[in-house]
Scaffold this motif. Sequence first.
Motif, PDB file in Angstrom:
ATOM      1  N   LYS A   1      43.860  29.126  56.946  1.00 44.11           N
ATOM      2  CA  LYS A   1      42.987  28.121  56.338  1.00 44.11           C
ATOM      3  C   LYS A   1      41.582  28.163  56.949  1.00 44.11           C
ATOM      4  CE  LYS A   1      46.864  25.105  55.154  1.00 44.11           C
ATOM      5  NZ  LYS A   1      46.959  25.622  53.782  1.00 44.11           N
ATOM      6  N   ILE A   2      41.108  29.376  57.192  1.00 46.91           N
ATOM      7  CA  ILE A   2      39.767  29.563  57.744  1.00 46.91           C
ATOM      8  C   ILE A   2      38.711  29.235  56.694  1.00 46.91           C
ATOM      9  CG2 ILE A   2      38.169  31.295  58.682  1.00 46.91           C
ATOM     10  CD1 ILE A   2      40.630  32.633  59.976  1.00 46.91           C
ATOM     11  N   TYR A   3      39.027  29.526  55.433  1.00 47.59           N
ATOM     12  CA  TYR A   3      38.163  29.170  54.312  1.00 47.59           C
ATOM     13  C   TYR A   3      39.002  28.427  53.281  1.00 47.59           C
ATOM     14  CZ  TYR A   3      34.635  32.448  56.060  1.00 47.59           C
ATOM     15  OH  TYR A   3      33.701  33.092  56.825  1.00 47.59           O
ATOM     16  N   PRO A   4      38.388  27.563  52.470  1.00 49.85           N
ATOM     17  CA  PRO A   4      39.130  26.872  51.413  1.00 49.85           C
ATOM     18  C   PRO A   4      39.753  27.880  50.449  1.00 49.85           C
ATOM     19  CG  PRO A   4      36.967  25.882  51.725  1.00 49.85           C
ATOM     20  CD  PRO A   4      36.968  27.146  52.523  1.00 49.85           C
ATOM     21  N   ILE A   5      40.962  27.593  50.006  1.00 51.95           N
ATOM     22  CA  ILE A   5      41.667  28.525  49.126  1.00 51.95           C
ATOM     23  C   ILE A   5      40.933  28.689  47.803  1.00 51.95           C
ATOM     24  CG2 ILE A   5      43.174  26.783  48.084  1.00 51.95           C
ATOM     25  CD1 ILE A   5      44.067  30.453  49.042  1.00 51.95           C
ATOM     26  N   LYS A   6      40.225  27.672  47.349  1.00 54.69           N
ATOM     27  CA  LYS A   6      39.451  27.793  46.112  1.00 54.69           C
ATOM     28  C   LYS A   6      38.395  28.887  46.253  1.00 54.69           C
ATOM     29  CE  LYS A   6      36.951  24.986  42.708  1.00 54.69           C
ATOM     30  NZ  LYS A   6      35.775  25.851  42.500  1.00 54.69           N
ATOM     31  N   GLU A   7      37.723  28.891  47.387  1.00 58.22           N
ATOM     32  CA  GLU A   7      36.692  29.898  47.636  1.00 58.22           C
ATOM     33  C   GLU A   7      37.305  31.298  47.715  1.00 58.22           C
ATOM     34  OE1 GLU A   7      33.103  30.657  50.910  1.00 58.22           O
ATOM     35  OE2 GLU A   7      34.290  28.815  50.956  1.00 58.22           O
TER      36      GLU A   7
ATOM     37  N   GLY B   1      40.226  32.315  46.386  1.00 54.17           N
ATOM     38  CA  GLY B   1      40.749  32.722  45.093  1.00 54.17           C
ATOM     39  C   GLY B   1      39.653  33.179  44.147  1.00 54.17           C
ATOM     40  N   GLU B   2      38.550  32.457  44.119  1.00 49.40           N
ATOM     41  CA  GLU B   2      37.443  32.838  43.250  1.00 49.40           C
ATOM     42  C   GLU B   2      36.831  34.163  43.702  1.00 49.40           C
ATOM     43  OE1 GLU B   2      34.923  29.432  43.387  1.00 49.40           O
ATOM     44  OE2 GLU B   2      36.092  28.320  41.884  1.00 49.40           O
ATOM     45  N   PHE B   3      36.721  34.351  45.006  1.00 40.57           N
ATOM     46  CA  PHE B   3      36.208  35.615  45.546  1.00 40.57           C
ATOM     47  C   PHE B   3      37.114  36.773  45.159  1.00 40.57           C
ATOM     48  CE2 PHE B   3      35.769  38.824  48.844  1.00 40.57           C
ATOM     49  CZ  PHE B   3      34.399  38.895  49.037  1.00 40.57           C
ATOM     50  N   TYR B   4      38.406  36.563  45.305  1.00 42.34           N
ATOM     51  CA  TYR B   4      39.411  37.578  44.976  1.00 42.34           C
ATOM     52  C   TYR B   4      39.288  38.007  43.519  1.00 42.34           C
ATOM     53  CZ  TYR B   4      44.248  39.496  44.835  1.00 42.34           C
ATOM     54  OH  TYR B   4      45.368  40.285  44.704  1.00 42.34           O
ATOM     55  N   MET B   5      39.199  37.048  42.621  1.00 43.17           N
ATOM     56  CA  MET B   5      39.145  37.383  41.205  1.00 43.17           C
ATOM     57  C   MET B   5      37.781  37.964  40.806  1.00 43.17           C
ATOM     58  SD  MET B   5      42.139  36.975  40.169  1.00 43.17           S
ATOM     59  CE  MET B   5      41.779  37.441  38.478  1.00 43.17           C
ATOM     60  N   ARG B   6      36.749  37.606  41.540  1.00 42.06           N
ATOM     61  CA  ARG B   6      35.429  38.172  41.247  1.00 42.06           C
ATOM     62  C   ARG B   6      35.412  39.685  41.486  1.00 42.06           C
ATOM     63  NH1 ARG B   6      32.848  34.441  43.585  1.00 42.06           N
ATOM     64  NH2 ARG B   6      32.245  35.373  45.573  1.00 42.06           N
ATOM     65  N   TYR B   7      36.221  40.118  42.437  1.00 37.82           N
ATOM     66  CA  TYR B   7      36.261  41.541  42.789  1.00 37.82           C
ATOM     67  C   TYR B   7      37.601  42.180  42.436  1.00 37.82           C
ATOM     68  CZ  TYR B   7      31.933  40.664  45.295  1.00 37.82           C
ATOM     69  OH  TYR B   7      30.642  40.328  45.605  1.00 37.82           O
ATOM     70  N   VAL B   8      38.275  41.616  41.458  1.00 35.66           N
ATOM     71  CA  VAL B   8      39.630  42.063  41.136  1.00 35.66           C
ATOM     72  C   VAL B   8      39.677  43.522  40.684  1.00 35.66           C
ATOM     73  CG1 VAL B   8      39.649  41.360  38.696  1.00 35.66           C
ATOM     74  CG2 VAL B   8      41.769  41.269  40.049  1.00 35.66           C
ATOM     75  N   ASP B   9      38.591  44.040  40.147  1.00 31.22           N
ATOM     76  CA  ASP B   9      38.586  45.440  39.712  1.00 31.22           C
ATOM     77  C   ASP B   9      38.766  46.409  40.883  1.00 31.22           C
ATOM     78  OD1 ASP B   9      38.296  44.745  37.079  1.00 31.22           O
ATOM     79  OD2 ASP B   9      36.145  45.115  36.996  1.00 31.22           O
ATOM     80  N   HIS B  10      38.525  45.936  42.088  1.00 34.18           N
ATOM     81  CA  HIS B  10      38.702  46.776  43.273  1.00 34.18           C
ATOM     82  C   HIS B  10      40.140  46.722  43.804  1.00 34.18           C
ATOM     83  CE1 HIS B  10      34.320  47.456  43.713  1.00 34.18           C
ATOM     84  NE2 HIS B  10      34.235  46.231  43.241  1.00 34.18           N
ATOM     85  N   ILE B  11      40.939  45.826  43.243  1.00 34.67           N
ATOM     86  CA  ILE B  11      42.350  45.715  43.653  1.00 34.67           C
ATOM     87  C   ILE B  11      43.132  46.587  42.676  1.00 34.67           C
ATOM     88  CG2 ILE B  11      44.224  44.098  44.210  1.00 34.67           C
ATOM     89  CD1 ILE B  11      42.051  41.891  44.272  1.00 34.67           C
ATOM     90  N   ASN B  12      43.077  47.881  42.899  1.00 35.90           N
ATOM     91  CA  ASN B  12      43.458  48.831  41.859  1.00 35.90           C
ATOM     92  C   ASN B  12      44.584  49.775  42.263  1.00 35.90           C
ATOM     93  OD1 ASN B  12      41.926  50.184  43.736  1.00 35.90           O
ATOM     94  ND2 ASN B  12      40.547  51.136  42.261  1.00 35.90           N
TER      95      ASN B  12
END
Length: 238
Positions: free
Chosen positions: A87-93, A95-106
Amino acid sequence: MHPIQTELRKKAQKEKALWALRFFKTWPGEYGEWDTFLGVSVPDTRKIVTCFLLSTTFQDIEKLLSSEYHEERLAWLHTLVIFAKKKIYPIKELGEFYMRYVDHINNWDLVDTSAPDIIWPYLEESLSHEERVLFIEKCITSENLWIQRIIVIASFHQIKKWNEKLTFYLIPRFLNHPHDLMHKACGWMLREVWKRVNELVLIDFLNTYTLKMPRTMLRYAIERLDDEKRKYYMNLGK
Protein backbone atom coordinates in the motif's frame (compact mmCIF):
# COMPACT_ATOMS: atom_id res chain seq x y z
CA MET A 1 20.16 4.21 -16.97
CA HIS A 2 18.24 3.20 -13.83
CA PRO A 3 20.15 1.04 -11.29
CA ILE A 4 17.64 -1.80 -11.89
CA GLN A 5 18.66 -1.84 -15.55
CA THR A 6 22.34 -1.78 -14.63
CA GLU A 7 21.99 -4.71 -12.22
CA LEU A 8 19.89 -6.73 -14.66
CA ARG A 9 22.59 -6.40 -17.25
CA LYS A 10 25.17 -7.64 -14.75
CA LYS A 11 23.10 -10.81 -14.29
CA ALA A 12 22.47 -11.34 -18.00
CA GLN A 13 23.39 -14.73 -19.47
CA LYS A 14 23.41 -15.34 -23.19
CA GLU A 15 22.41 -19.01 -22.84
CA LYS A 16 19.35 -18.10 -20.77
CA ALA A 17 18.40 -15.40 -23.28
CA LEU A 18 18.51 -17.89 -26.15
CA TRP A 19 16.43 -20.37 -24.15
CA ALA A 20 13.85 -17.65 -23.37
CA LEU A 21 13.49 -16.79 -27.05
CA ARG A 22 12.29 -20.33 -27.67
CA PHE A 23 10.28 -20.75 -24.46
CA PHE A 24 8.30 -17.52 -24.92
CA LYS A 25 7.57 -18.17 -28.61
CA THR A 26 9.25 -15.13 -30.12
CA TRP A 27 9.52 -16.20 -33.76
CA PRO A 28 7.45 -14.36 -36.43
CA GLY A 29 3.78 -15.25 -36.13
CA GLU A 30 4.08 -16.60 -32.57
CA TYR A 31 2.47 -14.96 -29.54
CA GLY A 32 5.73 -13.43 -28.25
CA GLU A 33 6.85 -12.23 -31.66
CA TRP A 34 9.98 -10.05 -31.61
CA ASP A 35 10.34 -9.96 -27.80
CA THR A 36 13.95 -9.78 -26.61
CA PHE A 37 15.65 -11.04 -23.47
CA LEU A 38 18.69 -10.30 -21.35
CA GLY A 39 18.78 -13.79 -19.88
CA VAL A 40 18.07 -13.02 -16.20
CA SER A 41 16.23 -15.45 -13.93
CA VAL A 42 12.98 -14.45 -12.24
CA PRO A 43 14.47 -14.86 -8.71
CA ASP A 44 17.36 -12.55 -9.64
CA THR A 45 14.93 -10.03 -11.14
CA ARG A 46 12.87 -10.03 -7.94
CA LYS A 47 15.97 -9.54 -5.78
CA ILE A 48 17.13 -6.61 -7.85
CA VAL A 49 13.71 -4.95 -7.70
CA THR A 50 13.62 -5.35 -3.91
CA CYS A 51 17.05 -3.77 -3.50
CA PHE A 52 16.02 -0.59 -5.31
CA LEU A 53 12.34 -0.47 -4.36
CA LEU A 54 12.48 2.58 -2.09
CA SER A 55 14.35 4.63 -4.67
CA THR A 56 12.10 3.69 -7.61
CA THR A 57 9.52 6.23 -8.76
CA PHE A 58 6.67 6.14 -11.26
CA GLN A 59 8.90 8.09 -13.65
CA ASP A 60 11.51 5.33 -13.37
CA ILE A 61 8.88 2.69 -14.07
CA GLU A 62 7.73 4.56 -17.17
CA LYS A 63 11.29 4.36 -18.50
CA LEU A 64 11.41 0.61 -17.85
CA LEU A 65 8.09 0.22 -19.64
CA SER A 66 9.58 1.34 -22.92
CA SER A 67 12.38 -1.21 -22.70
CA GLU A 68 12.78 -3.76 -25.45
CA TYR A 69 13.87 -6.27 -22.83
CA HIS A 70 11.32 -8.61 -21.30
CA GLU A 71 13.06 -8.73 -17.91
CA GLU A 72 12.91 -4.96 -17.54
CA ARG A 73 9.17 -4.96 -18.17
CA LEU A 74 8.87 -7.81 -15.67
CA ALA A 75 10.85 -5.73 -13.15
CA TRP A 76 8.41 -2.82 -13.33
CA LEU A 77 5.49 -5.19 -12.82
CA HIS A 78 7.16 -6.73 -9.77
CA THR A 79 7.61 -3.18 -8.49
CA LEU A 80 3.94 -2.31 -8.98
CA VAL A 81 2.85 -5.50 -7.22
CA ILE A 82 4.99 -4.66 -4.19
CA PHE A 83 3.60 -1.11 -4.21
CA ALA A 84 0.10 -2.62 -4.18
CA LYS A 85 0.74 -5.22 -1.47
CA LYS A 86 2.50 -2.76 0.82
CA LYS A 87 0.00 0.00 0.00
CA ILE A 88 2.84 2.36 -0.89
CA TYR A 89 0.57 4.03 -3.46
CA PRO A 90 -3.25 4.08 -3.67
CA ILE A 91 -4.57 1.12 -5.64
CA LYS A 92 -6.58 3.48 -7.86
CA GLU A 93 -3.36 5.15 -8.98
CA LEU A 94 -1.65 1.80 -9.54
CA GLY A 95 -4.56 0.33 -11.48
CA GLU A 96 -4.88 3.33 -13.76
CA PHE A 97 -1.12 3.33 -14.36
CA TYR A 98 -1.19 -0.38 -15.16
CA MET A 99 -3.96 -0.02 -17.72
CA ARG A 100 -2.38 3.07 -19.26
CA TYR A 101 0.63 0.95 -20.19
CA VAL A 102 -1.19 -2.33 -20.73
CA ASP A 103 0.22 -2.71 -24.26
CA HIS A 104 3.60 -3.38 -22.64
CA ILE A 105 2.17 -6.31 -20.65
CA ASN A 106 2.53 -8.55 -23.65
CA ASN A 107 3.31 -12.07 -22.52
CA TRP A 108 1.68 -14.60 -20.21
CA ASP A 109 4.26 -14.36 -17.40
CA LEU A 110 3.93 -10.57 -17.31
CA VAL A 111 0.16 -10.93 -16.95
CA ASP A 112 0.28 -13.74 -14.42
CA THR A 113 2.74 -12.03 -12.09
CA SER A 114 0.72 -8.84 -11.86
CA ALA A 115 -3.01 -9.07 -12.65
CA PRO A 116 -4.32 -10.70 -9.43
CA ASP A 117 -2.68 -8.20 -7.07
CA ILE A 118 -3.34 -5.07 -9.09
CA ILE A 119 -6.39 -5.37 -11.32
CA TRP A 120 -8.99 -6.96 -9.06
CA PRO A 121 -8.13 -4.78 -6.01
CA TYR A 122 -8.35 -1.80 -8.36
CA LEU A 123 -11.78 -2.88 -9.62
CA GLU A 124 -13.05 -3.72 -6.15
CA GLU A 125 -11.82 -0.64 -4.31
CA SER A 126 -11.80 2.10 -6.93
CA LEU A 127 -14.71 1.54 -9.31
CA SER A 128 -18.45 1.58 -8.87
CA HIS A 129 -20.42 -1.57 -9.70
CA GLU A 130 -21.40 -0.13 -13.08
CA GLU A 131 -17.82 0.87 -13.88
CA ARG A 132 -16.57 -2.54 -12.82
CA VAL A 133 -19.04 -4.36 -15.08
CA LEU A 134 -18.07 -2.13 -18.00
CA PHE A 135 -14.35 -2.73 -17.38
CA ILE A 136 -14.81 -6.51 -17.26
CA GLU A 137 -16.90 -6.49 -20.42
CA LYS A 138 -14.30 -4.42 -22.28
CA CYS A 139 -11.62 -6.91 -21.28
CA ILE A 140 -13.72 -9.89 -22.39
CA THR A 141 -14.47 -8.38 -25.78
CA SER A 142 -11.02 -6.92 -26.38
CA GLU A 143 -9.12 -8.09 -29.44
CA ASN A 144 -5.95 -8.09 -27.34
CA LEU A 145 -5.14 -11.60 -26.07
CA TRP A 146 -3.24 -10.26 -23.08
CA ILE A 147 -6.07 -7.99 -21.91
CA GLN A 148 -8.40 -10.99 -22.06
CA ARG A 149 -5.93 -13.04 -20.05
CA ILE A 150 -5.53 -10.19 -17.54
CA ILE A 151 -9.19 -10.30 -16.53
CA VAL A 152 -9.22 -14.10 -16.21
CA ILE A 153 -6.06 -14.18 -14.09
CA ALA A 154 -7.31 -11.21 -12.05
CA SER A 155 -10.11 -13.49 -10.83
CA PHE A 156 -7.45 -15.47 -8.93
CA HIS A 157 -7.59 -12.72 -6.31
CA GLN A 158 -11.23 -13.61 -5.64
CA ILE A 159 -10.61 -17.35 -5.71
CA LYS A 160 -8.09 -16.87 -2.91
CA LYS A 161 -10.98 -15.42 -0.92
CA TRP A 162 -13.08 -18.56 -1.65
CA ASN A 163 -15.19 -16.71 -4.19
CA GLU A 164 -15.51 -18.36 -7.60
CA LYS A 165 -18.28 -16.14 -9.01
CA LEU A 166 -16.12 -13.94 -11.25
CA THR A 167 -14.22 -16.95 -12.60
CA PHE A 168 -17.45 -18.79 -13.38
CA TYR A 169 -18.82 -15.68 -15.09
CA LEU A 170 -15.74 -15.25 -17.28
CA ILE A 171 -14.89 -18.76 -18.42
CA PRO A 172 -18.09 -19.51 -20.42
CA ARG A 173 -17.28 -16.41 -22.47
CA PHE A 174 -13.97 -17.92 -23.53
CA LEU A 175 -14.99 -21.48 -24.37
CA ASN A 176 -14.61 -20.77 -28.08
CA HIS A 177 -11.47 -18.68 -27.82
CA PRO A 178 -8.98 -19.56 -30.58
CA HIS A 179 -5.80 -19.41 -28.48
CA ASP A 180 -4.61 -22.16 -26.16
CA LEU A 181 -3.06 -19.58 -23.80
CA MET A 182 -6.61 -18.60 -22.86
CA HIS A 183 -7.63 -22.25 -22.55
CA LYS A 184 -4.70 -22.79 -20.17
CA ALA A 185 -5.52 -19.67 -18.15
CA CYS A 186 -9.17 -20.68 -17.74
CA GLY A 187 -8.26 -24.26 -16.87
CA TRP A 188 -5.74 -23.07 -14.32
CA MET A 189 -8.33 -20.86 -12.60
CA LEU A 190 -10.78 -23.77 -12.50
CA ARG A 191 -8.11 -25.94 -10.90
CA GLU A 192 -7.59 -23.21 -8.29
CA VAL A 193 -11.33 -23.25 -7.58
CA TRP A 194 -10.96 -26.97 -6.81
CA LYS A 195 -7.99 -26.23 -4.57
CA ARG A 196 -9.20 -23.13 -2.71
CA VAL A 197 -13.01 -23.25 -2.78
CA ASN A 198 -14.08 -26.90 -2.98
CA GLU A 199 -14.40 -29.81 -5.36
CA LEU A 200 -18.19 -29.86 -5.46
CA VAL A 201 -18.29 -26.33 -6.83
CA LEU A 202 -15.93 -27.33 -9.63
CA ILE A 203 -17.85 -30.55 -10.33
CA ASP A 204 -21.08 -28.61 -10.72
CA PHE A 205 -19.39 -26.30 -13.23
CA LEU A 206 -17.88 -29.23 -15.12
CA ASN A 207 -21.25 -30.96 -15.34
CA THR A 208 -22.59 -27.89 -17.11
CA TYR A 209 -19.69 -27.04 -19.42
CA THR A 210 -17.48 -30.07 -20.04
CA LEU A 211 -19.05 -30.84 -23.41
CA LYS A 212 -18.25 -27.30 -24.58
CA MET A 213 -14.73 -27.01 -23.16
CA PRO A 214 -11.58 -27.09 -25.28
CA ARG A 215 -9.51 -30.16 -24.44
CA THR A 216 -6.61 -28.18 -23.00
CA MET A 217 -8.88 -26.18 -20.70
CA LEU A 218 -10.56 -29.33 -19.44
CA ARG A 219 -7.27 -31.12 -18.88
CA TYR A 220 -5.92 -28.25 -16.78
CA ALA A 221 -9.18 -27.96 -14.82
CA ILE A 222 -9.38 -31.64 -13.76
CA GLU A 223 -5.69 -32.20 -13.14
CA ARG A 224 -6.16 -32.66 -9.37
CA LEU A 225 -9.29 -34.80 -9.45
CA ASP A 226 -8.95 -38.47 -8.60
CA ASP A 227 -8.26 -40.88 -11.47
CA GLU A 228 -11.84 -42.07 -11.84
CA LYS A 229 -13.33 -38.58 -12.08
CA ARG A 230 -10.56 -37.38 -14.35
CA LYS A 231 -11.13 -40.24 -16.80
CA TYR A 232 -14.87 -39.64 -16.69
CA TYR A 233 -14.59 -35.98 -17.69
CA MET A 234 -11.89 -36.57 -20.28
CA ASN A 235 -14.14 -39.13 -21.96
CA LEU A 236 -17.00 -36.63 -21.93
CA GLY A 237 -14.99 -33.77 -23.33
CA LYS A 238 -14.36 -32.70 -26.91
